[in-house]
Scaffold this motif. Structure first.
Motif, PDB file in Angstrom:
ATOM      1  N   GLY A  64       1.005  -0.901  -0.085  1.00  0.00           N
ATOM      2  CA  GLY A  64      -0.156   0.030   0.205  1.00  0.00           C
ATOM      3  C   GLY A  64       1.108   1.432  -0.712  1.00  0.00           C
ATOM      4  N   TRP A  65       1.684   1.179   0.580  1.00  0.00           N
ATOM      5  CA  TRP A  65       2.651   2.664   0.478  1.00  0.00           C
ATOM      6  C   TRP A  65       3.185   2.861  -0.814  1.00  0.00           C
ATOM      7  N   ARG A  66       3.908   1.593  -1.482  1.00  0.00           N
ATOM      8  CA  ARG A  66       4.040   1.929  -2.380  1.00  0.00           C
ATOM      9  C   ARG A  66       3.501   2.110  -3.604  1.00  0.00           C
ATOM     10  N   ASP A  87       2.665  11.943   4.151  1.00  0.00           N
ATOM     11  CA  ASP A  87       2.683  10.481   4.862  1.00  0.00           C
ATOM     12  C   ASP A  87       0.798  10.037   5.218  1.00  0.00           C
ATOM     13  N   ALA A  88       0.526  11.117   5.924  1.00  0.00           N
ATOM     14  CA  ALA A  88      -0.944  10.570   5.845  1.00  0.00           C
ATOM     15  C   ALA A  88      -1.651  10.089   4.221  1.00  0.00           C
ATOM     16  N   PHE A  89      -1.993  10.206   3.471  1.00  0.00           N
ATOM     17  CA  PHE A  89      -2.277   9.106   2.273  1.00  0.00           C
ATOM     18  C   PHE A  89      -1.597   8.345   1.912  1.00  0.00           C
ATOM     19  N   CYS A  90       0.282   7.738   2.211  1.00  0.00           N
ATOM     20  CA  CYS A  90       0.756   6.069   1.646  1.00  0.00           C
ATOM     21  C   CYS A  90      -0.232   5.664   2.799  1.00  0.00           C
ATOM     22  N   ALA A  92      -2.868   5.650   4.759  1.00  0.00           N
ATOM     23  CA  ALA A  92      -4.304   5.711   4.363  1.00  0.00           C
ATOM     24  C   ALA A  92      -4.561   4.482   3.526  1.00  0.00           C
ATOM     25  N   MET A  93      -3.496   4.841   2.568  1.00  0.00           N
ATOM     26  CA  MET A  93      -3.546   3.463   1.303  1.00  0.00           C
ATOM     27  C   MET A  93      -3.378   2.012   1.811  1.00  0.00           C
ATOM     28  N   VAL A  94      -1.599   2.652   2.625  1.00  0.00           N
ATOM     29  CA  VAL A  94      -1.802   0.793   3.870  1.00  0.00           C
ATOM     30  C   VAL A  94      -2.965   0.503   4.297  1.00  0.00           C
ATOM     31  N   ASP A  95      -4.087   1.205   5.213  1.00  0.00           N
ATOM     32  CA  ASP A  95      -4.673   0.354   5.708  1.00  0.00           C
ATOM     33  C   ASP A  95      -5.497   0.334   4.483  1.00  0.00           C
ATOM     34  N   ILE A  96      -5.727   0.836   3.592  1.00  0.00           N
ATOM     35  CA  ILE A  96      -6.893   0.143   2.635  1.00  0.00           C
ATOM     36  C   ILE A  96      -6.295  -1.180   1.642  1.00  0.00           C
ATOM     37  N   PHE A  97      -4.862  -1.120   1.577  1.00  0.00           N
ATOM     38  CA  PHE A  97      -4.233  -2.672   1.587  1.00  0.00           C
ATOM     39  C   PHE A  97      -4.454  -3.748   2.286  1.00  0.00           C
ATOM     40  N   THR A  98      -4.808  -3.396   3.787  1.00  0.00           N
ATOM     41  CA  THR A  98      -4.552  -4.377   4.960  1.00  0.00           C
ATOM     42  C   THR A  98      -6.137  -5.197   4.589  1.00  0.00           C
ATOM     43  N   VAL A  99      -6.833  -4.067   3.589  1.00  0.00           N
ATOM     44  CA  VAL A  99      -8.111  -4.611   3.733  1.00  0.00           C
ATOM     45  C   VAL A  99      -8.772  -5.031   2.915  1.00  0.00           C
ATOM     46  N   TYR A 100      -7.703  -4.503   1.732  1.00  0.00           N
ATOM     47  CA  TYR A 100      -8.740  -5.115   0.506  1.00  0.00           C
ATOM     48  C   TYR A 100      -7.610  -5.613  -0.352  1.00  0.00           C
ATOM     49  N   CYS A 101      -6.486  -5.523  -0.551  1.00  0.00           N
ATOM     50  CA  CYS A 101      -5.500  -5.833  -1.418  1.00  0.00           C
ATOM     51  C   CYS A 101      -4.343  -6.619  -0.815  1.00  0.00           C
ATOM     52  N   CYS A 120      -9.896   7.523  -1.445  1.00  0.00           N
ATOM     53  CA  CYS A 120      -9.577   7.844  -0.358  1.00  0.00           C
ATOM     54  C   CYS A 120      -8.415   9.244  -1.160  1.00  0.00           C
ATOM     55  N   ILE A 121      -8.001   8.634  -2.645  1.00  0.00           N
ATOM     56  CA  ILE A 121      -8.025  10.713  -3.379  1.00  0.00           C
ATOM     57  C   ILE A 121      -8.632  11.605  -2.948  1.00  0.00           C
ATOM     58  N   ARG A 122      -9.880  11.003  -3.109  1.00  0.00           N
ATOM     59  CA  ARG A 122     -10.795  12.286  -2.924  1.00  0.00           C
ATOM     60  C   ARG A 122     -10.477  12.915  -1.683  1.00  0.00           C
TER      61      ARG A 122
END
Length: 230
Positions: A64-66, A87-90, A92-101, A120-122
């Motif tokens: 997710g971070w990458r 950093d906050a966006f990345c 949040a992406m890690v959190d998304i990937f933990t659940v969905y990817c 998340c982008i929005r």
């Protein structure tokens, strides 16, 4: 623009049979798929291919971070520029990937992941240019099409042979185009053939009560649409 009205199955043999004489298709294939109206097209320039393919590779790796770092490169006029915001966006992406990817082989729903990423982008006011937005929409369309035709087919797993061989840079680009990519394509087609044959056997077994010796014209067309397997 992949909706049913723009996907046609053309029976070349039937057209030739309507003519005088005994004719067969030049390529030996009696049926072909015709895609009409390629309306959503994006031509990538500069670093755009490596940014977007890098994002897809991050999906395959469950990183997710990458993936977040790649998305932050989706615009030359990025609005999310402060280190704390990035950093906050990345994160949040890690959190998304933990659940969905979780990466390849974990039944990732690419469509669901992209929907979560767009939200998340929005929320973090990350800017993405039109080329990238078009590609994301195209992948969402492909995911929807694949899910409608064959829910068991995983788009990310199927793309694994192609995504794993990509490397940025002119030297790698030449080697990939000339040598590595054609081999990866053959591996993908072989893998798809195995999956489609298995799916077709299971579908025919359910429809015929276990007798899958006979494959009618309709099943042949469906197989062609899904994987050109006969």
């Amino acid at each position: 623009d992949l909706h049913p009205g723009n996907i046609l199955v053309q029976d070349k043999q039937a057209q030739l049979d309507s003519m005088d004489g005994d004719t067969t298709p030049e390529d030996g294939k009696s049926t072909r798929i015709v895609l009409v109206d390629a309306g959503m097209v994006a031509k990538l320039h500069g670093n755009e291919p490596s940014n977007f393919i890098g994002f897809l590779q991050a999906l395959g790796d469950g990183d997710g971070w990458r993936a977040g770092e790649c998305v932050l490169e989706f615009s030359d006029k990025q609005t999310c520029v402060k280190p704390r915001d990035r950093d906050a966006f990345c994160a949040a992406m890690v959190d998304i990937f933990t659940v969905y990817c979780r990466g390849y082989g974990t039944n990732v729903s690419v469509g669901q992941v992209l929907i979560e990423v767009l939200q998340c982008i929005r929320m973090h006011q990350v800017r993405i240019d039109v080329n990238y937005a078009t590609l994301v929409i195209n992948i969402l369309c492909l995911h929807g099409l694949a899910e409608a035709l064959q829910p068991d087919y995983n788009l990310l797993d199927a793309a694994k042979p192609l995504l794993q061989v990509y490397r940025p840079g002119p030297v790698w680009g030449f080697l990939i185009r000339r040598l590595i990519y054609p081999t990866a394509q053959r591996i993908k087609r072989r893998n798809d053939a195995i999956v489609y044959r298995k799916m077709r056997r299971e579908a025919l077994r359910k429809r015929t009560g276990g007798d899958d010796d006979h494959v009618g014209p309709q099943e042949r067309v469906v197989s062609f649409v899904k994987g050109r397997i006969f």
